[in-house]
Motif scaffolding. Structure first.
Motif, PDB file in Angstrom:
ATOM      1  N   LYS A 152       3.254 -20.330  -1.958  1.00 26.83           N
ATOM      2  CA  LYS A 152       4.500 -21.096  -1.837  1.00 26.83           C
ATOM      3  C   LYS A 152       4.722 -21.999  -3.038  1.00 26.83           C
ATOM      4  N   LEU A 153       3.652 -22.600  -3.554  1.00 27.91           N
ATOM      5  CA  LEU A 153       3.808 -23.509  -4.690  1.00 27.91           C
ATOM      6  C   LEU A 153       3.848 -22.762  -6.024  1.00 27.91           C
ATOM      7  N   ALA A 154       3.165 -21.626  -6.089  1.00 23.84           N
ATOM      8  CA  ALA A 154       3.131 -20.868  -7.347  1.00 23.84           C
ATOM      9  C   ALA A 154       4.390 -20.024  -7.535  1.00 23.84           C
ATOM     10  N   ARG A 155       4.991 -19.582  -6.420  1.00 17.92           N
ATOM     11  CA  ARG A 155       6.202 -18.743  -6.467  1.00 17.92           C
ATOM     12  C   ARG A 155       7.269 -19.346  -5.554  1.00 17.92           C
ATOM     13  N   PRO A 156       7.774 -20.533  -5.919  1.00 11.95           N
ATOM     14  CA  PRO A 156       8.691 -21.234  -4.996  1.00 11.95           C
ATOM     15  C   PRO A 156       9.963 -20.444  -4.678  1.00 11.95           C
ATOM     16  N   ASN A 157      10.343 -19.517  -5.563  1.00  8.75           N
ATOM     17  CA  ASN A 157      11.585 -18.778  -5.324  1.00  8.75           C
ATOM     18  C   ASN A 157      11.385 -17.415  -4.672  1.00  8.75           C
ATOM     19  N   GLU A 158      10.140 -17.080  -4.376  1.00  8.13           N
ATOM     20  CA  GLU A 158       9.884 -15.796  -3.731  1.00  8.13           C
ATOM     21  C   GLU A 158       9.442 -16.029  -2.299  1.00  8.13           C
ATOM     22  N   LYS A 159       9.663 -15.002  -1.493  1.00 10.48           N
ATOM     23  CA  LYS A 159       9.201 -15.126  -0.113  1.00 10.48           C
ATOM     24  C   LYS A 159       7.908 -14.349   0.033  1.00 10.48           C
ATOM     25  N   TYR A 160       6.917 -14.989   0.614  1.00 11.50           N
ATOM     26  CA  TYR A 160       5.649 -14.298   0.830  1.00 11.50           C
ATOM     27  C   TYR A 160       5.793 -13.311   1.982  1.00 11.50           C
ATOM     28  N   ARG A 161       5.348 -12.081   1.742  1.00  6.23           N
ATOM     29  CA  ARG A 161       5.408 -11.079   2.794  1.00  6.23           C
ATOM     30  C   ARG A 161       3.985 -10.644   3.134  1.00  6.23           C
ATOM     31  N   PHE A 162       3.627 -10.746   4.396  1.00  8.37           N
ATOM     32  CA  PHE A 162       2.279 -10.366   4.810  1.00  8.37           C
ATOM     33  C   PHE A 162       2.116  -8.854   4.783  1.00  8.37           C
ATOM     34  N   GLU A 163       1.044  -8.399   4.161  1.00  5.57           N
ATOM     35  CA  GLU A 163       0.797  -6.956   4.094  1.00  5.57           C
ATOM     36  C   GLU A 163      -0.679  -6.656   4.358  1.00  5.57           C
ATOM     37  N   PHE A 164      -0.936  -5.428   4.838  1.00  7.91           N
ATOM     38  CA  PHE A 164      -2.316  -4.999   5.063  1.00  7.91           C
ATOM     39  C   PHE A 164      -2.821  -4.193   3.872  1.00  7.91           C
ATOM     40  N   THR A 165      -4.128  -4.317   3.586  1.00 11.69           N
ATOM     41  CA  THR A 165      -4.687  -3.523   2.480  1.00 11.69           C
ATOM     42  C   THR A 165      -4.690  -2.035   2.824  1.00 11.69           C
ATOM     43  N   THR A 166      -4.704  -1.718   4.124  1.00 13.88           N
ATOM     44  CA  THR A 166      -4.739  -0.311   4.530  1.00 13.88           C
ATOM     45  C   THR A 166      -3.439   0.426   4.226  1.00 13.88           C
ATOM     46  N   SER A 167      -2.324  -0.332   4.194  1.00 13.50           N
ATOM     47  CA  SER A 167      -1.041   0.367   4.095  1.00 13.50           C
ATOM     48  C   SER A 167      -0.164  -0.045   2.920  1.00 13.50           C
ATOM     49  N   SER A 168      -0.425  -1.197   2.319  1.00  8.58           N
ATOM     50  CA  SER A 168       0.493  -1.676   1.292  1.00  8.58           C
ATOM     51  C   SER A 168       0.292  -0.972  -0.048  1.00  8.58           C
ATOM     52  N   LYS A 169       1.372  -0.388  -0.549  1.00  7.52           N
ATOM     53  CA  LYS A 169       1.311   0.275  -1.853  1.00  7.52           C
ATOM     54  C   LYS A 169       1.082  -0.743  -2.953  1.00  7.52           C
ATOM     55  N   THR A 170       1.756  -1.896  -2.830  1.00  9.77           N
ATOM     56  CA  THR A 170       1.620  -2.951  -3.853  1.00  9.77           C
ATOM     57  C   THR A 170       0.166  -3.397  -3.961  1.00  9.77           C
ATOM     58  N   ILE A 171      -0.441  -3.624  -2.799  1.00 13.42           N
ATOM     59  CA  ILE A 171      -1.837  -4.089  -2.824  1.00 13.42           C
ATOM     60  C   ILE A 171      -2.740  -3.012  -3.411  1.00 13.42           C
ATOM     61  N   LYS A 172      -2.497  -1.767  -3.020  1.00 17.89           N
ATOM     62  CA  LYS A 172      -3.336  -0.679  -3.542  1.00 17.89           C
ATOM     63  C   LYS A 172      -3.226  -0.584  -5.056  1.00 17.89           C
ATOM     64  N   LYS A 173      -2.008  -0.835  -5.533  1.00 18.41           N
ATOM     65  CA  LYS A 173      -1.806  -0.816  -6.981  1.00 18.41           C
ATOM     66  C   LYS A 173      -2.613  -1.927  -7.641  1.00 18.41           C
ATOM     67  N   ARG A 174      -2.570  -3.094  -7.032  1.00 20.84           N
ATOM     68  CA  ARG A 174      -3.356  -4.213  -7.576  1.00 20.84           C
ATOM     69  C   ARG A 174      -4.848  -3.916  -7.566  1.00 20.84           C
ATOM     70  N   LEU A 175      -5.290  -3.213  -6.528  1.00 24.05           N
ATOM     71  CA  LEU A 175      -6.710  -2.877  -6.420  1.00 24.05           C
ATOM     72  C   LEU A 175      -7.085  -1.697  -7.313  1.00 24.05           C
ATOM     73  N   GLY A 176      -6.064  -1.008  -7.840  1.00 24.24           N
ATOM     74  CA  GLY A 176      -6.325   0.148  -8.681  1.00 24.24           C
ATOM     75  C   GLY A 176      -6.802   1.351  -7.895  1.00 24.24           C
ATOM     76  N   VAL A 177      -6.412   1.439  -6.606  1.00 23.40           N
ATOM     77  CA  VAL A 177      -6.795   2.614  -5.807  1.00 23.40           C
ATOM     78  C   VAL A 177      -5.552   3.452  -5.516  1.00 23.40           C
ATOM     79  N   LYS A 178      -5.790   4.718  -5.226  1.00 21.67           N
ATOM     80  CA  LYS A 178      -4.686   5.646  -5.007  1.00 21.67           C
ATOM     81  C   LYS A 178      -4.018   5.385  -3.661  1.00 21.67           C
ATOM     82  N   SER A 179      -2.697   5.452  -3.628  1.00 25.93           N
ATOM     83  CA  SER A 179      -1.999   5.390  -2.342  1.00 25.93           C
ATOM     84  C   SER A 179      -1.880   6.809  -1.819  1.00 25.93           C
ATOM     85  N   ASP A 180      -1.847   6.925  -0.488  1.00 23.90           N
ATOM     86  CA  ASP A 180      -1.707   8.257   0.117  1.00 23.90           C
ATOM     87  C   ASP A 180      -0.304   8.792  -0.105  1.00 23.90           C
TER      88      ASP A 180
END
Lengths: 339, 106
Positions: free
Chosen positions: A311-339
Protein backbone atom coordinates in the motif's frame (compact mmCIF):
# COMPACT_ATOMS: atom_id res chain seq x y z
CA UNK A 1 21.41 6.10 -2.03
CA UNK A 2 19.55 2.82 -2.51
CA UNK A 3 15.88 3.35 -3.38
CA UNK A 4 13.79 0.36 -2.48
CA UNK A 5 10.17 -0.61 -1.79
CA UNK A 6 11.11 -2.18 1.52
CA UNK A 7 14.16 -2.55 3.71
CA UNK A 8 14.39 -5.64 5.89
CA UNK A 9 16.57 -5.50 8.99
CA UNK A 10 17.68 -9.02 9.88
CA UNK A 11 18.57 -11.96 7.65
CA UNK A 12 17.18 -14.68 9.91
CA UNK A 13 14.38 -17.05 8.83
CA UNK A 14 11.69 -14.39 9.27
CA UNK A 15 13.57 -11.77 7.23
CA UNK A 16 14.34 -14.26 4.46
CA UNK A 17 10.76 -15.48 4.07
CA UNK A 18 9.47 -11.91 4.17
CA UNK A 19 11.81 -11.05 1.28
CA UNK A 20 10.21 -13.94 -0.60
CA UNK A 21 6.73 -12.60 0.13
CA UNK A 22 7.67 -9.07 -0.98
CA UNK A 23 9.14 -10.31 -4.24
CA UNK A 24 6.12 -12.54 -4.93
CA UNK A 25 3.82 -9.54 -4.83
CA UNK A 26 6.16 -7.54 -7.03
CA UNK A 27 8.02 -5.36 -4.53
CA UNK A 28 11.77 -5.12 -4.33
CA UNK A 29 13.78 -5.19 -1.13
CA UNK A 30 17.20 -5.05 0.46
CA UNK A 31 18.27 -6.91 3.60
CA UNK A 32 20.76 -5.62 6.18
CA UNK A 33 22.32 -7.82 8.86
CA UNK A 34 25.03 -7.19 11.43
CA UNK A 35 26.36 -10.74 11.16
CA UNK A 36 28.76 -11.65 8.35
CA UNK A 37 26.47 -14.45 7.21
CA UNK A 38 22.84 -15.13 6.39
CA UNK A 39 20.68 -16.99 8.90
CA UNK A 40 20.44 -15.08 12.18
CA UNK A 41 20.00 -17.09 15.38
CA UNK A 42 19.53 -20.34 13.39
CA UNK A 43 23.09 -20.07 12.11
CA UNK A 44 24.73 -18.28 15.00
CA UNK A 45 23.16 -20.07 17.96
CA UNK A 46 22.02 -23.50 16.81
CA UNK A 47 23.17 -24.48 13.29
CA UNK A 48 23.28 -28.20 14.21
CA UNK A 49 20.33 -28.43 16.57
CA UNK A 50 17.27 -30.15 15.12
CA UNK A 51 14.02 -28.18 14.82
CA UNK A 52 10.77 -30.18 14.83
CA UNK A 53 8.05 -27.58 14.44
CA UNK A 54 8.41 -26.12 10.98
CA UNK A 55 5.18 -26.95 9.10
CA UNK A 56 5.65 -29.84 6.65
CA UNK A 57 9.30 -30.34 7.63
CA UNK A 58 9.33 -33.06 10.30
CA UNK A 59 12.94 -32.40 11.24
CA UNK A 60 15.70 -30.10 10.07
CA UNK A 61 18.71 -28.39 11.61
CA UNK A 62 19.04 -24.61 11.91
CA UNK A 63 21.47 -24.63 9.01
CA UNK A 64 19.22 -26.81 6.82
CA UNK A 65 16.27 -24.49 7.41
CA UNK A 66 18.32 -21.49 6.32
CA UNK A 67 19.62 -23.39 3.28
CA UNK A 68 16.01 -24.15 2.25
CA UNK A 69 14.99 -20.52 2.72
CA UNK A 70 17.94 -19.30 0.65
CA UNK A 71 16.98 -21.78 -2.05
CA UNK A 72 13.41 -20.51 -1.94
CA UNK A 73 14.49 -16.91 -2.66
CA UNK A 74 16.96 -17.98 -5.36
CA UNK A 75 14.63 -16.91 -8.22
CA UNK A 76 14.71 -13.35 -6.95
CA UNK A 77 17.30 -10.65 -7.03
CA UNK A 78 17.65 -9.61 -3.40
CA UNK A 79 20.53 -7.45 -2.29
CA UNK A 80 22.12 -8.39 1.03
CA UNK A 81 24.21 -5.98 3.09
CA UNK A 82 26.00 -8.20 5.61
CA UNK A 83 28.28 -7.09 8.46
CA UNK A 84 26.35 -3.83 8.55
CA UNK A 85 24.25 -2.48 11.34
CA UNK A 86 21.46 0.01 10.82
CA UNK A 87 22.32 3.03 12.93
CA UNK A 88 19.95 5.79 11.92
CA UNK A 89 16.35 6.03 10.79
CA UNK A 90 14.94 9.42 9.81
CA UNK A 91 11.58 10.42 8.40
CA UNK A 92 11.46 12.50 5.23
CA UNK A 93 7.99 13.23 3.87
CA UNK A 94 6.47 9.84 3.04
CA UNK A 95 9.76 8.00 3.19
CA UNK A 96 12.38 6.82 5.63
CA UNK A 97 16.05 7.53 5.22
CA UNK A 98 18.08 4.72 6.72
CA UNK A 99 21.81 4.76 7.33
CA UNK A 100 24.13 1.90 8.35
CA UNK A 101 27.43 2.01 10.25
CA UNK A 102 29.06 1.50 6.85
CA UNK A 103 27.44 4.68 5.50
CA UNK A 104 25.15 2.71 3.18
CA UNK A 105 21.92 4.68 2.83
CA UNK A 106 18.42 3.67 1.80
CA UNK A 107 15.34 5.64 0.82
CA UNK A 108 12.24 3.55 1.41
CA UNK A 109 8.58 3.88 2.40
CA UNK A 110 8.79 0.61 4.39
CA UNK A 111 11.16 -0.69 7.04
CA UNK A 112 10.59 -4.21 8.31
CA UNK A 113 12.43 -4.99 11.53
CA UNK A 114 13.03 -8.73 11.70
CA UNK A 115 15.84 -8.34 14.17
CA UNK A 116 15.36 -11.32 16.50
CA UNK A 117 16.53 -10.16 19.89
CA UNK A 118 18.75 -7.46 18.43
CA UNK A 119 22.12 -7.53 16.78
CA UNK A 120 24.83 -9.98 17.74
CA UNK A 121 27.77 -8.42 19.56
CA UNK A 122 30.76 -10.20 21.10
CA UNK A 123 30.37 -11.08 24.75
CA UNK A 124 33.01 -9.20 26.70
CA UNK A 125 34.94 -9.60 29.94
CA UNK A 126 33.03 -8.22 32.91
CA UNK A 127 36.14 -6.55 34.33
CA UNK A 128 35.72 -2.80 34.02
CA UNK A 129 39.51 -2.38 33.56
CA UNK A 130 39.36 -4.35 30.29
CA UNK A 131 37.49 -1.50 28.60
CA UNK A 132 40.48 0.81 28.68
CA UNK A 133 42.58 -1.70 26.72
CA UNK A 134 39.81 -2.74 24.32
CA UNK A 135 40.86 -2.79 20.66
CA UNK A 136 44.42 -1.94 21.74
CA UNK A 137 45.50 -5.03 23.66
CA UNK A 138 42.18 -6.66 24.53
CA UNK A 139 40.27 -8.06 21.53
CA UNK A 140 37.11 -10.07 20.94
CA UNK A 141 37.79 -10.76 17.29
CA UNK A 142 40.90 -10.73 15.14
CA UNK A 143 41.31 -8.58 12.08
CA UNK A 144 45.07 -8.70 11.63
CA UNK A 145 46.87 -11.66 13.17
CA UNK A 146 50.28 -10.21 12.33
CA UNK A 147 50.18 -7.83 15.30
CA UNK A 148 50.62 -10.84 17.61
CA UNK A 149 53.87 -12.04 16.04
CA UNK A 150 56.59 -12.59 18.62
CA UNK A 151 54.31 -11.43 21.45
CA UNK A 152 52.63 -13.16 24.36
CA UNK A 153 48.91 -13.68 23.82
CA UNK A 154 46.49 -14.90 26.48
CA UNK A 155 43.38 -16.47 24.99
CA UNK A 156 40.23 -17.08 27.05
CA UNK A 157 37.43 -19.45 26.05
CA UNK A 158 36.70 -23.11 25.37
CA UNK A 159 34.95 -23.14 22.02
CA UNK A 160 36.22 -23.46 18.48
CA UNK A 161 37.20 -19.79 18.10
CA UNK A 162 39.44 -19.89 21.17
CA UNK A 163 40.98 -23.23 20.21
CA UNK A 164 41.49 -22.41 16.52
CA UNK A 165 43.22 -19.15 17.34
CA UNK A 166 45.35 -20.78 20.04
CA UNK A 167 46.59 -23.29 17.44
CA UNK A 168 47.10 -20.66 14.76
CA UNK A 169 48.87 -18.10 16.95
CA UNK A 170 51.08 -20.72 18.63
CA UNK A 171 53.09 -20.80 15.39
CA UNK A 172 54.51 -17.31 15.87
CA UNK A 173 53.54 -16.20 19.37
CA UNK A 174 53.75 -17.37 22.95
CA UNK A 175 50.21 -18.53 23.72
CA UNK A 176 48.44 -18.96 27.06
CA UNK A 177 45.08 -20.70 26.66
CA UNK A 178 42.89 -20.18 29.70
CA UNK A 179 39.53 -21.88 30.25
CA UNK A 180 37.16 -22.16 33.20
CA UNK A 181 36.99 -25.96 33.20
CA UNK A 182 38.87 -29.04 31.94
CA UNK A 183 36.40 -29.84 29.16
CA UNK A 184 36.31 -27.93 25.91
CA UNK A 185 33.25 -27.67 23.74
CA UNK A 186 35.24 -27.27 20.51
CA UNK A 187 35.49 -29.98 17.84
CA UNK A 188 37.25 -33.10 19.18
CA UNK A 189 40.04 -32.98 16.56
CA UNK A 190 40.80 -29.38 17.52
CA UNK A 191 40.78 -30.21 21.23
CA UNK A 192 43.21 -33.08 20.57
CA UNK A 193 45.50 -30.78 18.61
CA UNK A 194 45.51 -28.21 21.42
CA UNK A 195 46.35 -30.90 24.00
CA UNK A 196 49.19 -32.14 21.78
CA UNK A 197 50.57 -28.60 21.46
CA UNK A 198 50.23 -28.17 25.23
CA UNK A 199 52.23 -31.37 25.80
CA UNK A 200 55.03 -30.20 23.51
CA UNK A 201 55.08 -26.83 25.27
CA UNK A 202 53.81 -24.81 22.31
CA UNK A 203 50.67 -23.77 24.20
CA UNK A 204 50.58 -22.98 27.90
CA UNK A 205 47.26 -24.55 28.85
CA UNK A 206 45.63 -23.31 32.07
CA UNK A 207 42.28 -24.83 32.95
CA UNK A 208 39.91 -24.04 35.83
CA UNK A 209 41.23 -20.48 35.70
CA UNK A 210 39.29 -17.30 35.08
CA UNK A 211 40.47 -13.73 34.64
CA UNK A 212 40.43 -11.65 37.81
CA UNK A 213 42.45 -8.52 36.97
CA UNK A 214 44.27 -6.72 34.16
CA UNK A 215 47.31 -4.60 34.95
CA UNK A 216 49.14 -1.82 33.18
CA UNK A 217 48.83 1.93 32.93
CA UNK A 218 49.25 2.96 29.29
CA UNK A 219 50.02 -0.47 27.96
CA UNK A 220 48.70 -3.83 29.12
CA UNK A 221 51.46 -5.53 31.15
CA UNK A 222 49.99 -8.53 32.88
CA UNK A 223 46.81 -10.25 33.99
CA UNK A 224 45.76 -12.03 37.17
CA UNK A 225 43.95 -15.32 36.78
CA UNK A 226 42.23 -17.15 39.59
CA UNK A 227 42.27 -20.93 40.04
CA UNK A 228 38.98 -22.59 40.99
CA UNK A 229 37.93 -19.37 42.73
CA UNK A 230 40.91 -19.68 45.10
CA UNK A 231 44.56 -18.86 44.46
CA UNK A 232 45.64 -16.20 41.98
CA UNK A 233 48.44 -16.31 39.43
CA UNK A 234 50.00 -13.41 37.54
CA UNK A 235 50.81 -13.81 33.84
CA UNK A 236 52.88 -11.36 31.81
CA UNK A 237 51.08 -10.78 28.55
CA UNK A 238 51.00 -8.34 25.64
CA UNK A 239 47.53 -9.19 24.41
CA UNK A 240 44.31 -10.69 25.76
CA UNK A 241 41.73 -12.33 23.51
CA UNK A 242 38.27 -13.27 24.77
CA UNK A 243 36.10 -15.72 22.83
CA UNK A 244 32.84 -16.13 24.71
CA UNK A 245 30.51 -16.20 21.76
CA UNK A 246 28.01 -13.54 20.86
CA UNK A 247 25.23 -11.89 22.76
CA UNK A 248 22.21 -10.09 21.37
CA UNK A 249 21.83 -6.38 21.99
CA UNK A 250 18.89 -4.28 20.88
CA UNK A 251 21.32 -1.51 19.92
CA UNK A 252 20.24 1.58 17.96
CA UNK A 253 16.66 0.27 17.40
CA UNK A 254 15.94 1.60 20.90
CA UNK A 255 16.36 5.18 19.59
CA UNK A 256 13.89 5.13 16.70
CA UNK A 257 10.86 6.30 18.64
CA UNK A 258 9.18 2.88 18.74
CA UNK A 259 7.10 1.54 21.62
CA UNK A 260 9.52 -0.90 23.22
CA UNK A 261 8.74 -3.13 26.17
CA UNK A 262 11.29 -5.63 27.51
CA UNK A 263 13.39 -5.55 24.34
CA UNK A 264 10.37 -6.21 22.11
CA UNK A 265 8.45 -3.82 19.85
CA UNK A 266 4.69 -3.41 20.10
CA UNK A 267 2.79 -3.98 16.84
CA UNK A 268 -0.77 -4.43 15.63
CA UNK A 269 -1.81 -7.83 14.32
CA UNK A 270 -3.23 -6.66 11.00
CA UNK A 271 -0.10 -5.19 9.43
CA UNK A 272 2.46 -5.81 12.17
CA UNK A 273 3.06 -2.11 12.06
CA UNK A 274 4.69 -0.27 14.98
CA UNK A 275 3.57 3.10 16.32
CA UNK A 276 5.49 4.62 13.37
CA UNK A 277 3.75 4.46 10.00
CA UNK A 278 5.78 2.38 7.55
CA UNK A 279 7.89 0.66 10.21
CA UNK A 280 6.92 -2.93 10.92
CA UNK A 281 8.31 -5.45 13.39
CA UNK A 282 8.05 -9.21 12.88
CA UNK A 283 9.51 -12.41 14.35
CA UNK A 284 10.99 -12.65 17.84
CA UNK A 285 11.37 -8.89 18.17
CA UNK A 286 7.65 -8.06 17.95
CA UNK A 287 5.10 -8.22 20.68
CA UNK A 288 1.30 -8.40 20.65
CA UNK A 289 -1.29 -10.23 22.75
CA UNK A 290 -0.74 -13.95 22.28
CA UNK A 291 2.65 -13.63 20.58
CA UNK A 292 4.53 -16.92 20.23
CA UNK A 293 8.27 -16.83 19.59
CA UNK A 294 8.12 -19.51 16.94
CA UNK A 295 9.68 -19.41 13.49
CA UNK A 296 6.29 -20.22 11.95
CA UNK A 297 4.77 -17.13 13.62
CA UNK A 298 7.52 -15.04 12.03
CA UNK A 299 6.55 -16.38 8.60
CA UNK A 300 2.90 -15.41 9.09
CA UNK A 301 3.81 -11.97 10.43
CA UNK A 302 6.12 -11.38 7.45
CA UNK A 303 3.46 -12.37 4.92
CA UNK A 304 1.04 -9.80 6.37
CA UNK A 305 3.63 -7.06 6.77
CA UNK A 306 4.64 -7.54 3.11
CA UNK A 307 1.04 -6.87 2.00
CA UNK A 308 0.97 -3.75 4.16
CA UNK A 309 4.17 -2.57 2.44
CA UNK A 310 2.41 -2.78 -0.93
CA UNK A 311 0.00 0.00 0.00
CA UNK A 312 2.81 2.43 0.80
CA UNK A 313 5.13 1.38 -2.03
CA UNK A 314 2.38 1.42 -4.71
CA UNK A 315 -0.16 3.97 -3.44
CA UNK A 316 -1.87 4.19 -6.83
CA UNK A 317 -2.24 0.47 -7.45
CA UNK A 318 -4.67 -1.94 -5.93
CA UNK A 319 -3.23 -5.04 -4.34
CA UNK A 320 -4.82 -8.19 -5.68
CA UNK A 321 -4.47 -11.42 -3.72
CA UNK A 322 -3.21 -14.30 -5.82
CA UNK A 323 -2.14 -17.91 -5.27
CA UNK A 324 1.25 -19.23 -6.37
CA UNK A 325 -0.51 -22.30 -7.76
CA UNK A 326 -2.53 -20.35 -10.30
CA UNK A 327 -1.18 -16.85 -10.85
CA UNK A 328 0.63 -16.33 -14.14
CA UNK A 329 2.20 -13.11 -12.84
CA UNK A 330 3.63 -14.86 -9.81
CA UNK A 331 4.91 -17.76 -11.91
CA UNK A 332 6.63 -15.27 -14.15
CA UNK A 333 8.29 -13.66 -11.16
CA UNK A 334 9.40 -17.07 -9.94
CA UNK A 335 10.72 -17.91 -13.40
CA UNK A 336 8.62 -21.09 -13.65
CA UNK A 337 6.48 -22.21 -16.56
CA UNK A 338 2.75 -21.56 -16.48
CA UNK A 339 0.47 -24.37 -17.60
CA UNK B 1 2.76 -23.34 45.23
CA UNK B 2 6.56 -23.54 45.64
CA UNK B 3 8.28 -20.28 46.51
CA UNK B 4 11.52 -19.38 44.77
CA UNK B 5 13.88 -16.81 46.27
CA UNK B 6 15.51 -14.67 43.61
CA UNK B 7 18.28 -12.42 44.92
CA UNK B 8 19.56 -9.54 42.83
CA UNK B 9 23.30 -8.87 42.86
CA UNK B 10 22.67 -5.93 45.20
CA UNK B 11 21.01 -8.26 47.71
CA UNK B 12 17.40 -7.37 46.98
CA UNK B 13 15.22 -10.43 47.60
CA UNK B 14 12.17 -11.38 45.52
CA UNK B 15 10.14 -14.21 47.04
CA UNK B 16 7.97 -15.46 44.20
CA UNK B 17 5.41 -18.23 43.95
CA UNK B 18 6.13 -20.23 40.82
CA UNK B 19 3.80 -22.94 39.59
CA UNK B 20 5.07 -26.52 39.30
CA UNK B 21 6.30 -27.29 35.80
CA UNK B 22 7.49 -23.77 34.99
CA UNK B 23 11.21 -23.11 34.85
CA UNK B 24 12.96 -20.88 37.36
CA UNK B 25 13.69 -18.62 34.35
CA UNK B 26 9.99 -18.36 33.44
CA UNK B 27 9.13 -17.52 37.04
CA UNK B 28 11.61 -14.65 36.87
CA UNK B 29 10.55 -13.34 33.46
CA UNK B 30 6.83 -13.44 34.28
CA UNK B 31 7.47 -11.47 37.46
CA UNK B 32 9.86 -8.92 35.95
CA UNK B 33 12.86 -9.91 38.05
CA UNK B 34 15.71 -7.79 36.69
CA UNK B 35 18.82 -9.51 35.35
CA UNK B 36 17.23 -12.63 33.87
CA UNK B 37 16.81 -11.78 30.21
CA UNK B 38 16.39 -15.22 28.63
CA UNK B 39 17.07 -13.87 25.15
CA UNK B 40 16.73 -17.26 23.47
CA UNK B 41 13.44 -18.03 25.20
CA UNK B 42 14.68 -21.08 27.10
CA UNK B 43 16.31 -23.15 24.36
CA UNK B 44 19.67 -23.33 26.14
CA UNK B 45 21.28 -21.18 23.48
CA UNK B 46 22.25 -17.89 25.12
CA UNK B 47 23.27 -18.00 28.82
CA UNK B 48 21.36 -14.82 29.70
CA UNK B 49 19.33 -16.61 32.40
CA UNK B 50 22.46 -17.67 34.31
CA UNK B 51 22.10 -17.81 38.11
CA UNK B 52 24.20 -18.89 41.07
CA UNK B 53 22.38 -21.54 43.08
CA UNK B 54 22.83 -21.41 46.86
CA UNK B 55 25.31 -24.13 47.83
CA UNK B 56 22.95 -26.27 49.93
CA UNK B 57 20.46 -26.38 47.05
CA UNK B 58 22.95 -27.16 44.32
CA UNK B 59 23.12 -30.94 44.81
CA UNK B 60 19.35 -31.23 45.13
CA UNK B 61 18.88 -30.14 41.53
CA UNK B 62 18.71 -32.41 38.50
CA UNK B 63 22.18 -32.72 37.00
CA UNK B 64 23.29 -30.53 34.10
CA UNK B 65 23.20 -31.78 30.53
CA UNK B 66 26.42 -31.33 28.51
CA UNK B 67 24.77 -28.59 26.50
CA UNK B 68 24.13 -26.56 29.61
CA UNK B 69 27.74 -26.82 30.77
CA UNK B 70 28.90 -25.75 27.28
CA UNK B 71 26.57 -22.79 27.37
CA UNK B 72 27.82 -21.76 30.81
CA UNK B 73 31.23 -21.14 29.19
CA UNK B 74 29.51 -18.16 27.61
CA UNK B 75 28.00 -16.85 30.83
CA UNK B 76 29.41 -13.87 32.68
CA UNK B 77 31.60 -14.99 35.59
CA UNK B 78 30.33 -18.54 36.05
CA UNK B 79 31.30 -20.41 39.22
CA UNK B 80 30.77 -23.96 40.44
CA UNK B 81 27.23 -23.18 41.55
CA UNK B 82 26.25 -21.74 38.17
CA UNK B 83 23.15 -22.98 36.38
CA UNK B 84 20.96 -21.82 33.53
CA UNK B 85 17.64 -21.09 35.18
CA UNK B 86 15.74 -22.16 32.05
CA UNK B 87 16.85 -25.72 32.82
CA UNK B 88 15.59 -25.73 36.41
CA UNK B 89 12.02 -26.97 36.46
CA UNK B 90 10.05 -26.06 39.56
CA UNK B 91 8.60 -28.88 41.67
CA UNK B 92 7.43 -29.04 45.29
CA UNK B 93 10.91 -30.28 46.16
CA UNK B 94 12.34 -26.93 45.11
CA UNK B 95 10.16 -24.94 47.50
CA UNK B 96 12.52 -22.38 49.06
CA UNK B 97 15.21 -22.63 46.35
CA UNK B 98 17.54 -19.65 46.48
CA UNK B 99 19.27 -18.30 43.38
CA UNK B 100 21.40 -15.19 42.99
CA UNK B 101 21.49 -13.23 39.75
CA UNK B 102 24.97 -12.25 38.48
CA UNK B 103 25.93 -8.59 38.52
CA UNK B 104 26.25 -8.42 34.79
CA UNK B 105 24.09 -10.48 32.53
CA UNK B 106 23.12 -8.79 29.29
Amino acid sequence: MNKTDALIIGAGPTGLFTAHQLKLIGLDCHIVDNLDKIGGQCIELYPDKPIYDIPAIPECSGKELIDYLIKQIKPFDIKFHLSERVEQVKKEKDHWIVKTNNETTFLTPNIIIAGGVGSFEPRKFTLKECEKFENKSVFYSIKDKNIFEGKTVSIFGGGDSALDWAIELSKNSKVNLIHRRDDFRGAQATVDKVKELAKSGKINLLTKYQISDVKGSEKLESIDIKYDEKETKNLKTDFVLGFFGLIMQLGPIANWGLNIDKKTIEVDTEKFETNQKGIYAIGDICNYPGKLKLILSGFHEGALAARACFKLARPNEKYRFEFTTSSKTIKKRLGVKSD
Amino acid sequence: MPKINYIEHNGKLHKIEVANGLSVMEGAVQNDIPGIDADCGGSMACATCHVYVKEEWFDKLEKKEDGEEDMLDMAYEPNKFSRLSCQLIVTDKLDGLEVTIPKKQA
